[in-house]
Enzyme design. Sequence first.
Site, PDB file in Angstrom:
ATOM      1  N   HIS A   1      47.938  38.014  30.523  1.00  0.00           N
ATOM      2  CA  HIS A   1      47.700  36.907  31.616  1.00  0.00           C
ATOM      3  C   HIS A   1      48.113  36.874  33.099  1.00  0.00           C
ATOM      4  O   HIS A   1      49.383  37.739  33.250  1.00  0.00           O
ATOM      5  CB  HIS A   1      48.566  35.703  31.028  1.00  0.00           C
TER       6      HIS A   1
ATOM      7  N   ASP B   1      49.492  21.453  28.740  1.00  0.00           N
ATOM      8  CA  ASP B   1      49.435  22.177  29.850  1.00  0.00           C
ATOM      9  C   ASP B   1      48.146  22.045  30.741  1.00  0.00           C
ATOM     10  O   ASP B   1      48.069  21.951  31.950  1.00  0.00           O
ATOM     11  CB  ASP B   1      49.423  23.564  29.453  1.00  0.00           C
TER      12      ASP B   1
ATOM     13  N   ARG C   1      49.615  19.847  38.931  1.00  0.00           N
ATOM     14  CA  ARG C   1      50.344  20.742  39.897  1.00  0.00           C
ATOM     15  C   ARG C   1      49.124  21.185  40.882  1.00  0.00           C
ATOM     16  O   ARG C   1      49.516  21.680  41.804  1.00  0.00           O
ATOM     17  CB  ARG C   1      50.798  21.850  38.940  1.00  0.00           C
TER      18      ARG C   1
ATOM     19  N   SER D   1      53.776  27.079  31.608  1.00  0.00           N
ATOM     20  CA  SER D   1      52.418  26.899  31.448  1.00  0.00           C
ATOM     21  C   SER D   1      51.863  28.193  30.931  1.00  0.00           C
ATOM     22  O   SER D   1      51.039  28.150  30.081  1.00  0.00           O
ATOM     23  CB  SER D   1      51.998  26.743  33.163  1.00  0.00           C
TER      24      SER D   1
ATOM     25  N   LYS E   1      50.597  28.387  26.385  1.00  0.00           N
ATOM     26  CA  LYS E   1      49.078  28.930  26.133  1.00  0.00           C
ATOM     27  C   LYS E   1      49.111  30.181  25.351  1.00  0.00           C
ATOM     28  O   LYS E   1      48.292  30.155  24.514  1.00  0.00           O
ATOM     29  CB  LYS E   1      48.601  29.139  27.332  1.00  0.00           C
TER      30      LYS E   1
HETATM   31  N1  URA Z   1      48.602  30.579  35.545  1.00  0.00           N
HETATM   32  C1  URA Z   1      49.042  29.604  34.504  1.00  0.00           C
HETATM   33  O1  URA Z   1      48.384  29.797  33.684  1.00  0.00           O
HETATM   34  N2  URA Z   1      49.931  28.825  35.087  1.00  0.00           N
HETATM   35  C2  URA Z   1      50.461  28.755  36.069  1.00  0.00           C
HETATM   36  O2  URA Z   1      51.360  28.054  36.368  1.00  0.00           O
HETATM   37  C3  URA Z   1      50.503  29.821  36.993  1.00  0.00           C
HETATM   38  C4  URA Z   1      49.635  30.727  36.664  1.00  0.00           C
END
Ligand code: URA
Length: 434
Positions: free
Chosen positions: A82, A162, A169, A184, A188
């Site tokens: 990620h 999220d 956000r 966040s 996930k």
């Molecule tokens: N990627 C994400 O999934 N969440 C964030 O807050 C920032 C980058």
Amino acid sequence: MLAYTLIEKKQKGESLTKDEIRFLVKGFLKKEIPAYQMSAFLMAVYFKGMDAAEIAAYIDVILNSGKRVRFTDKNAYYVDKHSTGGVGDKISLILAPLAMASGRVRVPMISGRGLGHSGGTLDKLESIPGFRTDLSLSEFRRQTDAIGCALIGQTADLCPADKELYALRDVTATVRSVPLICGSILSKKIAEGIRGLVLDVKTGNGAFISEYSKSRELAENLKYFGEAYGLAVRPVLTDMNQPLGEKIGNWLEVEESLDVLKGGGPADVRELSLVLTTQMLSLADPQAGEALIRRELEKLLNKGHAFEAFLKIAKAQGADIRYLENPERYRPARHIIQVKARREGTIAAIDTYQLGLDAIALGAGRTAITDKIDPRAGLVIHKHLGDKVRKGELLVTLHSAKKKSIESLAILIEQRFSISGEFTSKPPIVYEIL
Ligand code: URA
């Protein structure tokens, strides 16, 4: 409990209990707490931060707002990557099929949409006609085990909190916060049922966190809280002082990813894809040796096996793969303007953050939750840091359906580049692997 008093508590810099954090997140999800109060809370966290117990509670509450995927094949290694978000960051589109093509791991990937000035993998995938990112949990699980990879977004089942907080956000300038990013990303990723996680922590003027020491703090927090959930976590600090590759915008980035998947494409995109995928496979098999893994991955790109894997994923998720086989079939943006340099010199700096916002202004991202994305919109950067540019040479190509936006940007866009006689050195692609 009252949302009002909890906002006030955070505003004063006090710590919230897990019950209080749960009350806010759950209340927001059930629409009992309105978006304006949740926005105020997020802004208070943005300024006052959270302590370790609050971060742990925040991750847990988001994670438990939905279900968790549980894979049953004990012989398989489930791993993902990620990114903390950047401009032109299309690495997931390359790395997921590349890792799958290696046959060494399985990749169940849950991605997000565009956030702030940065693009999102989900929007990029959805620019491919027919590509379904809303697989059910059982489809997600089945596809990951059947072919080695599935690419989806947060759903009503998986981290719904999220999904809602992310969208809020995105439009309230509350992304740049270590605790909010931790909540966040980790919720996930833990929900995916993976064992290993590579984190591309961006630093520089196009990252959410631009300062190196703060980016490192984010990397350390992600590792600490991820490991607390039993994940093997490897953060990689990478440069975001210029866009990654040449193309910014959803379909434009799919096009560039296809080039890399077929063994070509820009050198920086290929390099970072290889570095991060190597880290994923080495988490799965630490004895294998990174040099050997990398050589294997280079071959998979050069021989088109990673491209074939991408077609397989896209086909499984309903995409019309004729557009991936022949990208020229895709109708281009209504307006395309080539911008030429008015000065000559060396590109000494690039305002990467502003280029991300420019892509949004062209239609590639959202400024309100309800905005629709134009998959064709975006820009192509023809010059990078350290490149020489002559007067009249092509600098940027703009793509958009919005005539007014593209015409006004065509006048402004050169200001995003500092063109001077002086340039010290190009930043590295990777700073550090933790
Ligand atoms: N990627 C994400 O999934 N969440 C964030 O807050 C920032 C980058």
